[in-house]
Design a protein around this motif. Sequence first.
Motif, PDB file in Angstrom:
ATOM      1  N   ILE A   1      -4.568   0.631 -12.538  1.00 58.61           N
ATOM      2  CA  ILE A   1      -5.407   0.206 -13.659  1.00 58.61           C
ATOM      3  C   ILE A   1      -5.006  -1.222 -13.992  1.00 58.61           C
ATOM      4  CG2 ILE A   1      -5.939   0.553 -16.109  1.00 58.61           C
ATOM      5  CD1 ILE A   1      -5.706   3.559 -15.618  1.00 58.61           C
ATOM      6  N   GLU A   2      -6.023  -2.078 -14.080  1.00 61.14           N
ATOM      7  CA  GLU A   2      -5.795  -3.491 -14.367  1.00 61.14           C
ATOM      8  C   GLU A   2      -6.684  -3.892 -15.520  1.00 61.14           C
ATOM      9  OE1 GLU A   2      -5.373  -7.545 -11.739  1.00 61.14           O
ATOM     10  OE2 GLU A   2      -6.785  -6.035 -11.083  1.00 61.14           O
ATOM     11  N   GLY A   3      -6.138  -4.639 -16.430  1.00 65.37           N
ATOM     12  CA  GLY A   3      -6.918  -5.092 -17.579  1.00 65.37           C
ATOM     13  C   GLY A   3      -6.052  -5.885 -18.528  1.00 65.37           C
ATOM     14  N   LYS A   4      -6.436  -5.848 -19.805  1.00 68.99           N
ATOM     15  CA  LYS A   4      -5.691  -6.598 -20.823  1.00 68.99           C
ATOM     16  C   LYS A   4      -4.660  -5.672 -21.461  1.00 68.99           C
ATOM     17  CE  LYS A   4      -7.381  -7.477 -24.930  1.00 68.99           C
ATOM     18  NZ  LYS A   4      -8.233  -7.941 -26.016  1.00 68.99           N
ATOM     19  N   LEU A   5      -3.437  -6.167 -21.609  1.00 75.30           N
ATOM     20  CA  LEU A   5      -2.388  -5.391 -22.259  1.00 75.30           C
ATOM     21  C   LEU A   5      -2.657  -5.373 -23.760  1.00 75.30           C
ATOM     22  CD1 LEU A   5       0.310  -3.859 -21.923  1.00 75.30           C
ATOM     23  CD2 LEU A   5       1.468  -6.043 -22.261  1.00 75.30           C
ATOM     24  N   ALA A   6      -2.981  -4.186 -24.283  1.00 76.42           N
ATOM     25  CA  ALA A   6      -3.330  -4.059 -25.695  1.00 76.42           C
ATOM     26  C   ALA A   6      -2.136  -3.645 -26.556  1.00 76.42           C
ATOM     27  CB  ALA A   6      -4.466  -3.040 -25.858  1.00 76.42           C
ATOM     28  N   LEU A   7      -1.186  -2.904 -25.958  1.00 80.26           N
ATOM     29  CA  LEU A   7      -0.033  -2.410 -26.713  1.00 80.26           C
ATOM     30  C   LEU A   7       1.090  -2.109 -25.737  1.00 80.26           C
ATOM     31  CD1 LEU A   7       1.117  -1.212 -29.455  1.00 80.26           C
ATOM     32  CD2 LEU A   7       0.151   0.960 -28.716  1.00 80.26           C
TER      33      LEU A   7
ATOM     34  N   SER B   1       8.151   3.319 -24.321  1.00 81.12           N
ATOM     35  CA  SER B   1       7.876   4.405 -23.369  1.00 81.12           C
ATOM     36  C   SER B   1       6.488   4.348 -22.727  1.00 81.12           C
ATOM     37  CB  SER B   1       8.068   5.769 -24.036  1.00 81.12           C
ATOM     38  OG  SER B   1       7.166   5.910 -25.123  1.00 81.12           O
ATOM     39  N   PHE B   2       5.570   3.582 -23.304  1.00 81.21           N
ATOM     40  CA  PHE B   2       4.232   3.486 -22.706  1.00 81.21           C
ATOM     41  C   PHE B   2       3.578   2.151 -23.037  1.00 81.21           C
ATOM     42  CE2 PHE B   2       3.301   5.276 -26.896  1.00 81.21           C
ATOM     43  CZ  PHE B   2       2.177   4.558 -27.302  1.00 81.21           C
ATOM     44  N   ALA B   3       2.517   1.874 -22.275  1.00 79.60           N
ATOM     45  CA  ALA B   3       1.695   0.687 -22.522  1.00 79.60           C
ATOM     46  C   ALA B   3       0.242   1.145 -22.618  1.00 79.60           C
ATOM     47  CB  ALA B   3       1.849  -0.309 -21.378  1.00 79.60           C
ATOM     48  N   VAL B   4      -0.572   0.358 -23.311  1.00 73.72           N
ATOM     49  CA  VAL B   4      -2.010   0.617 -23.344  1.00 73.72           C
ATOM     50  C   VAL B   4      -2.678  -0.570 -22.671  1.00 73.72           C
ATOM     51  CG1 VAL B   4      -4.057   0.935 -24.785  1.00 73.72           C
ATOM     52  CG2 VAL B   4      -1.895   2.021 -25.445  1.00 73.72           C
ATOM     53  N   ILE B   5      -3.403  -0.268 -21.581  1.00 78.22           N
ATOM     54  CA  ILE B   5      -4.146  -1.304 -20.868  1.00 78.22           C
ATOM     55  C   ILE B   5      -5.626  -1.059 -21.131  1.00 78.22           C
ATOM     56  CG2 ILE B   5      -4.755  -2.263 -18.620  1.00 78.22           C
ATOM     57  CD1 ILE B   5      -1.950  -1.643 -17.667  1.00 78.22           C
ATOM     58  N   GLU B   6      -6.288  -2.098 -21.643  1.00 74.65           N
ATOM     59  CA  GLU B   6      -7.713  -1.991 -21.960  1.00 74.65           C
ATOM     60  C   GLU B   6      -8.528  -2.584 -20.823  1.00 74.65           C
ATOM     61  OE1 GLU B   6     -10.915  -3.940 -24.992  1.00 74.65           O
ATOM     62  OE2 GLU B   6      -8.855  -3.691 -25.748  1.00 74.65           O
ATOM     63  N   THR B   7      -9.468  -1.779 -20.338  1.00 71.56           N
ATOM     64  CA  THR B   7     -10.387  -2.247 -19.299  1.00 71.56           C
ATOM     65  C   THR B   7     -11.717  -1.521 -19.458  1.00 71.56           C
ATOM     66  OG1 THR B   7     -10.696  -2.591 -16.920  1.00 71.56           O
ATOM     67  CG2 THR B   7      -9.531  -0.605 -17.557  1.00 71.56           C
ATOM     68  N   GLY B   8     -12.796  -2.263 -19.386  1.00 69.77           N
ATOM     69  CA  GLY B   8     -14.121  -1.666 -19.518  1.00 69.77           C
ATOM     70  C   GLY B   8     -14.346  -0.997 -20.860  1.00 69.77           C
ATOM     71  N   GLY B   9     -13.724  -1.501 -21.913  1.00 69.64           N
ATOM     72  CA  GLY B   9     -13.897  -0.927 -23.242  1.00 69.64           C
ATOM     73  C   GLY B   9     -13.088   0.341 -23.490  1.00 69.64           C
ATOM     74  N   ILE B  10     -12.213   0.698 -22.555  1.00 68.28           N
ATOM     75  CA  ILE B  10     -11.383   1.900 -22.702  1.00 68.28           C
ATOM     76  C   ILE B  10      -9.916   1.483 -22.678  1.00 68.28           C
ATOM     77  CG2 ILE B  10     -10.725   4.124 -21.670  1.00 68.28           C
ATOM     78  CD1 ILE B  10     -13.519   4.149 -20.362  1.00 68.28           C
ATOM     79  N   GLY B  11      -9.132   2.032 -23.595  1.00 69.56           N
ATOM     80  CA  GLY B  11      -7.689   1.772 -23.624  1.00 69.56           C
ATOM     81  C   GLY B  11      -6.950   2.941 -22.994  1.00 69.56           C
ATOM     82  N   TYR B  12      -6.301   2.710 -21.883  1.00 68.24           N
ATOM     83  CA  TYR B  12      -5.567   3.760 -21.170  1.00 68.24           C
ATOM     84  C   TYR B  12      -4.101   3.749 -21.609  1.00 68.24           C
ATOM     85  CZ  TYR B  12      -9.591   3.984 -18.060  1.00 68.24           C
ATOM     86  OH  TYR B  12     -10.861   4.120 -17.551  1.00 68.24           O
TER      87      TYR B  12
ATOM     88  N   LEU C   1      -0.899  -1.764 -13.474  1.00 70.41           N
ATOM     89  CA  LEU C   1       0.081  -0.738 -13.156  1.00 70.41           C
ATOM     90  C   LEU C   1      -0.501   0.214 -12.111  1.00 70.41           C
ATOM     91  CD1 LEU C   1       1.461   0.217 -16.699  1.00 70.41           C
ATOM     92  CD2 LEU C   1       2.660  -1.072 -14.919  1.00 70.41           C
ATOM     93  N   TYR C   2       0.316   0.560 -11.110  1.00 69.36           N
ATOM     94  CA  TYR C   2      -0.061   1.580 -10.131  1.00 69.36           C
ATOM     95  C   TYR C   2       0.159   2.929 -10.812  1.00 69.36           C
ATOM     96  CZ  TYR C   2       0.039  -2.202  -6.804  1.00 69.36           C
ATOM     97  OH  TYR C   2      -0.229  -3.381  -6.156  1.00 69.36           O
TER      98      TYR C   2
END
Length: 196
Positions: A5-11, A15-26, A47-48
């Motif tokens: 998953i590749e996108g903008k680091l939102a948080l 213990s975790f990160a939130v990556i935002e891509t296509g309007g969804i935060g993973y 992140l793989y």
Amino acid sequence: MFHYIEGKLALKTDSFAVIETGGIGYRIYSTRPSLEALGEIGSKAKLYTYLNIKTTSDILSLYGFATQEEKNIFEMVLGVSGIGAKTAANLLSNISPSKFALSVVTDDAQYLAKNTPGLGPKGAKRLILELKDKFKDADISDMPAEEIFSPEMDDDNEAVSALVVLGYSPEEARRALKGATGSAEEMIKYGLKNLL
């Protein structure tokens, strides 16, 4: 499901990160080294990923790694019976992939158990037993010296590790070191005399 998953680091937490891509935060759980490798919030991140399904409670969790190597070792560790995703992530947060490979090759269950929260001595021994064949051809010759010789290692383990890095099997190294005394350096010299 997802390879990366590749996108903008939102948080980013510990213990975790939130990556935002296509309007969804993973929300992607990760290891300390992978989280540290991510940039600042708002920067581009990749992140793989591995989708972990906890069948007993139908919980889906995404785990992510900065490198494919780290992801592969995470999957290997998860394949060992009795070891879950959280313990596998703890292991990789505290032990580098190359140091993990060295610990498996040299049967250093004590080091694995000591440095992995949630993994006891029995679990560490089972981990080594089940993964030993996968690391028998591991190339650890380029490992940094500080990973081979850790400060908490006793002289016996340090001498065995050094001989393994030089290309001998753990069994050959232990046989060559039988009866050796003194510092790790003296033991290594003693072992090499027996091997040459």
